[in-house]
Motif scaffolding. Structure first.
Motif, PDB file in Angstrom:
ATOM      1  N   VAL A 159      -3.739   2.359  -7.963  1.00  0.00           N
ATOM      2  CA  VAL A 159      -3.284   3.675  -7.497  1.00  0.00           C
ATOM      3  C   VAL A 159      -2.762   4.503  -8.664  1.00  0.00           C
ATOM      4  N   HIS A 160      -3.374   5.676  -8.847  1.00  0.00           N
ATOM      5  CA  HIS A 160      -2.893   6.606  -9.866  1.00  0.00           C
ATOM      6  C   HIS A 160      -2.373   7.840  -9.147  1.00  0.00           C
ATOM      7  N   ALA A 161      -1.059   7.837  -8.877  1.00  0.00           N
ATOM      8  CA  ALA A 161      -0.482   8.900  -8.051  1.00  0.00           C
ATOM      9  C   ALA A 161       0.915   9.246  -8.551  1.00  0.00           C
ATOM     10  N   VAL A 178       3.290   5.918   1.836  1.00  0.00           N
ATOM     11  CA  VAL A 178       2.900   4.618   1.272  1.00  0.00           C
ATOM     12  C   VAL A 178       1.870   4.870   0.165  1.00  0.00           C
ATOM     13  N   PHE A 179       2.326   4.710  -1.068  1.00  0.00           N
ATOM     14  CA  PHE A 179       1.459   4.950  -2.227  1.00  0.00           C
ATOM     15  C   PHE A 179       0.453   3.816  -2.414  1.00  0.00           C
ATOM     16  N   GLY A 180       0.894   2.606  -2.077  1.00  0.00           N
ATOM     17  CA  GLY A 180       0.025   1.449  -2.248  1.00  0.00           C
ATOM     18  C   GLY A 180       0.864   0.188  -2.152  1.00  0.00           C
ATOM     19  N   PRO A 221       4.965  -2.701   0.178  1.00  0.00           N
ATOM     20  CA  PRO A 221       4.553  -1.290   0.006  1.00  0.00           C
ATOM     21  C   PRO A 221       5.504  -0.499  -0.894  1.00  0.00           C
ATOM     22  N   ILE A 222       4.913   0.279  -1.785  1.00  0.00           N
ATOM     23  CA  ILE A 222       5.696   1.287  -2.515  1.00  0.00           C
ATOM     24  C   ILE A 222       5.633   2.512  -1.613  1.00  0.00           C
ATOM     25  N   ALA A 223       6.759   2.879  -1.039  1.00  0.00           N
ATOM     26  CA  ALA A 223       6.708   3.863   0.045  1.00  0.00           C
ATOM     27  C   ALA A 223       7.553   5.099  -0.210  1.00  0.00           C
ATOM     28  N   LEU A 236      11.861   5.602   5.414  1.00  0.00           N
ATOM     29  CA  LEU A 236      11.286   6.535   6.397  1.00  0.00           C
ATOM     30  C   LEU A 236       9.771   6.365   6.508  1.00  0.00           C
ATOM     31  N   ALA A 237       9.142   6.068   5.386  1.00  0.00           N
ATOM     32  CA  ALA A 237       7.674   5.964   5.403  1.00  0.00           C
ATOM     33  C   ALA A 237       7.199   4.653   6.029  1.00  0.00           C
ATOM     34  N   THR A 238       8.097   3.699   6.167  1.00  0.00           N
ATOM     35  CA  THR A 238       7.675   2.390   6.670  1.00  0.00           C
ATOM     36  C   THR A 238       8.300   2.054   8.022  1.00  0.00           C
TER      37      THR A 238
END
Ligand code: ADP
Length: 492
Positions: free
Chosen positions: A177-179, A222-224, A234-236, A445-447
């Motif tokens: 993931v490149h974000a 969730v970035f990845g 998860p990186i969220a 919050l994202a998870t």
């Protein structure tokens, strides 16, 4: 169900990891410093691999202290030093050079030239920023020009650019993931903060190939999946440190302000879904991307805050430690007319005089050490007052209570005086870790750990509220004295 949230707080001098439970209690934390590299006067670099290594090691230590494994971590949130630039080869994962740190002034002249060529209004309208070496854009352009083979690598599509969040995400997801998130993107001076995309016109100005840029995503998202020592987590969440602190302080509604009292003061005001026109030297920035929308903030800073207290200790030697100043200031009723204007590096908003220098004024025979110490603390509050008032003017919003953190926010005298001068409540959180907490909450919050911001608010405990006690007239008289003292030290 895994129970903990992991915040990676990747700062300028150290990499920290903090584990929180759902009630937002700190379960454990660990911190490792890393090298500051000063190749020339005004230049500042970091070794991106050392940043990665210390960040992962702090995570390992925090987990060991808590006796937990990756299975106990529900999600990871990142808060990071902003603007710092890393470029790496996507085939090997090796940085092409040291990272250029936000503090680095090597592109100051390039910025002057850009301004001369008419770039400033474009940058301001699109990115909300003033053209300055501080932001990532000219640092990245510098690398492409000056690091051997960099431009070729970028044009071939093998060089990737990122701020520290991107660098960590890319590595933790093993190059999948490149974000980056909108807040970090908004500090690059390459990102259109209204259209939420990299701005081609700006990329052309700076000769930056678009293909090396990360994908910009919401801050709570969730970035990845990270490989956390063998477990997928998860990186969220990801956000620049100041925005993470704004979120961690729960400044969720327009007009709410956070002030971090450190070496300088970093002040952000939530302006809601409106990106105001930046004016008066304030910056407009993205506060966070969340729930399918973006909210904005206005940002201003005080250059010298806690640093004035350091000067009392190291320059004047009239105190032996910063914490003494609280009692000393309270040992006198007022400053006996003494004002200190710590314009050690010029004055920022709303005066903008880079040639102003510090003064201590109003000294009479009765003035003593306690008066000077008190005047130094008061100067931190006056400067914050000036920035907050400038923000109100720029945004057309009335500031609500201000929420505070940072080393000097432990000073009760300073916090009470701040409340008095602003005529506003000053709220100090019980956990000083607003930055880490913000990152953890964005990830929560994202998870689904939290269903809404309200649920975070319920769990956030505010330790102390300083209510204004001073008569308005007295505050006005003191402020008039401050303005007079400032006028005495202005050059221009
Ligand atoms: P930074 O992150 O910028 O290094 P910190 O948040 O660690 O800063 O805060 C340290 C700064 O706060 C120093 O400049 C120090 O002089 C000041 N400081 C720390 N404790 C106090 C105190 N009790 N009263 C006043 N100033 C303080």
């Amino acid at each position: 169900m895994p129970k903990l949230l992991m915040a990676m707080d990747q700062g300028t001098t150290s990499s920290r990891c903090v584990l929180f439970d759902k009630r937002l209690n700190i379960v454990s934390s660990a911190q490792l410093e890393f090298s500051q590299i000063f190749p020339k006067e005004g230049w500042v670099e970091h070794d991106a691999l050392e940043i990665l290594q210390t960040q992962m090691e702090s995570a390992r230590q925090a987990m060991a202290k808590a006796g937990v494994t990756g299975k106990d971590i529900a999600a990871i949130g990142i808060a990071n030093q902003r603007e710092t630039v890393v470029v790496w080869d996507k085939r090997t994962g090796r940085p092409i050079s040291n990272a250029i740190v936000w503090q680095c002034r090597r592109t100051a002249e390039a910025c002057d030239e850009l301004k001369k060529a008419g770039f400033a209004p474009i940058a301001k309208a699109k990115t909300g920023l003033v053209v300055d070496a501080y932001f990532s854009a000219t640092k990245l352009a510098w690398m492409l020009e000056n690091v051997e083979g960099a431009r070729k690598l970028a044009e071939e599509g093998n060089a990737l650019f990122g701020t520290i969040d991107s660098w960590l995400i890319w590595n933790m997801t093993k190059g999948q993931v490149h974000a980056t998130d909108y807040t970090n993107a908004s500090r690059t001076m390459l990102f259109n903060i209204r259209e939420l995309k990299w701005d081609q016109e700006i990329l052309d100005w700076l000769k930056i190939p678009a293909q090396m840029l990360p994908e910009a995503k919401p801050s709570s998202h969730v970035f990845g999946m990270a490989d956390l020592f063998g477990t997928e987590v998860p990186i969220a969440g990801a956000a620049g440190d100041q925005q993470a602190a704004l979120f961690g302080q729960c400044c969720f509604t327009p007009g709410e302000v956070k002030n971090t009292y450190g070496t300088g003061c970093f002040i952000l005001m939530n302006t809601g879904e409106k990106a105001i026109e930046p004016e008066g030297g304030m910056l407009t920035t993205i506060a966070w991307g969340l729930d399918g929308k973006v909210e904005y903030a206005v940002e201003g800073s005080v250059f010298v805050a806690g640093a004035a207290i350091q000067w009392l200790r190291d320059g004047l030697s009239i105190i032996s430690q910063a914490s003494e100043t609280d009692e000393l200031a309270q040992s006198v009723e007022n400053t006996a007319g003494v004002y200190m204007v710590p314009a050690f590096v010029g004055l920022g908003a709303p005066y903008w005089d880079q040639y102003a220098r510090g003064i201590i004024s109003g000294i009479t025979r009765g003035a003593n050490r306690a008066h000077v110490v008190r005047a130094a603390l008061e100067s931190i509050a006056y400067q914050s007052y000036d920035v907050i008032k400038a923000m109100e003017t720029a945004s057309g919003l009335a500031a609500k209570a201000i929420k505070v953190d940072g080393g000097a926010s432990r000073n009760n005298f300073l916090m009470q005086f701040q409340a008095d001068i602003l005529g506003m409540e000053v709220i100090r959180a019980d956990i000083a870790e607003s930055t880490a907490l913000g990152a953890a909450c964005l990830a929560g919050l994202a998870t689904g750990v939290y269903s809404s911001k309200d649920e975070i608010l319920e769990n956030r405990r505010m330790a102390e509220v300083f209510k204004p006690k001073m008569e308005l007239e007295d505050a006005e008289r003191l402020l008039a004295g401050w303005k007079k003292a400032v006028a005495r030290c202005l050059e221009g």
